[in-house]
Scaffold this active site. Structure first.
Site: not given
Length: 313
Positions: A74-75, A11, A120, A8, A142, A118, A51
């Site tokens: 990466a997300a 980002g 979350e 990632g 998520y 996270s 990948d």
């Protein structure tokens, strides 16, 4: 020379971590998706194609890089979109981490691993603030995917890998993606300041979040991998502000009253939380000496200033 692999890397968090590591003498590899080939990256970062959802591809990346440290940023990072992209979200956020951990066990067992977890994962919380022992009750795809990755990181740690997870609360910067409400507000304030008119539509203005400064959070990730004992750490400011306060700060920064330019769209309104989402970062404060550095108003101002520069650029 220490070698780091950042997934990632293009980002918000990955790019800030690259900016942090390169001046410190790291050899930095940045994982990019094959379809992203050709993206520009700062000097000192070697882009490598791979990948996350393909175990063989991830294993080849680890063999090629031979990393000492691996930072997984990466997300599929949109909570709102995760409902429509449930399969993709799980493939990247959960299966991708399992692929990374499997490759590390086989090809780089002495490497230190950081997982960007996270808040979350806490989901429908019943207590506030939230810390490392708060039960996981994710309530969207998520959150589910991040909870799987969080558990996999803990299992890898029990198996002997130096695997740590940083439970990131909301963290913002001028590099925040356009799909996030903070960027939407900052861009609107900048644009309306140039035209003198306009409206931005938002959801529940009373919603509160623990908003920090993204460069602080990637430094916390680095500090976790320098610590001899791996573990889980909650990363946040311990303070919350409402969407209304974010709007007031953003529009106020350009001399406007947000009440004149913000409208509530019922389609954007989410159900209110019964318990506030707010971090308890005492463990990382006391164990690693980390703390958030940038005040809320300065974070908002930096995002609006960056939006103004983009308009003028």
């Amino acid at each position: 020379m220490t070698t780091a692999l950042i997934t990632g890397v293009c980002g918000q968090d990955g790019s800030y971590l690259a900016d942090f590591l390169v001046p410190r003498g790291y050899s930095v590899f940045g994982l990019e998706r094959p379809e992203s080939s050709g993206q520009k990256m700062r000097s000192g970062v070697t882009l490598i194609s791979g990948d996350m959802t393909d175990a063989a591809s991830v294993a080849e990346v680890i063999r090629t890089c031979a990393p000492d440290e691996v930072y997984n940023f990466a997300a599929q990072s949109s909570v709102a979109a995760s409902g429509e992209l449930a399969d993709e979200t799980h493939a990247i956020n959960a299966d991708g981490v399992l692929n990374l951990l499997t490759a590390l066990r086989t090809h780089a067992p002495n490497a230190r691993f950081f997982q960007a977890s996270s808040s979350e994962i806490f989901g429908a919380v019943t207590e506030a603030p939230q810390n490392e022992t708060t039960p996981l009750r994710p309530r969207n795809p998520y959150g589910y995917s991040k909870a799987v990755a969080h558990a996999a990181t803990a299992a890898a740690r029990e198996d002997g890998l130096h695997a740590s997870a940083g439970i990131f609360f909301n963290h913002e910067s001028p590099r925040r993606g356009s799909g996030f409400v903070t960027t939407k507000i900052a861009n609107a304030a900048a644009a309306i300041s140039r035209t003198g008119s306009g409206v931005v539509e938002l959801g529940r203005m009373e919603a509160r979040r623990d908003w920090g400064w993204a460069p602080d959070y990637v430094e916390a990730a680095w500090m976790m991998l320098q610590h001899d004992s791996p573990g889980n750490f909650v990363i946040g400011t311990g303070e919350t502000h409402s969407v209304d306060q974010f709007c007031a700060a953003a529009f106020g920064h350009v001399g406007l009253n947000h009440h004149d330019h913000v409208r509530v769209n019922p389609d954007f309104v989410r159900p209110p939380e019964t318990v506030e989402m707010v971090s308890d970062p005492r463990l990382i404060n006391e164990t690693l000496g980390w703390s958030a550095t940038k005040p809320f108003d300065e974070i908002v101002a930096a995002m609006v200033d960056a939006a103004l520069e983009r308009l003028d650029g």
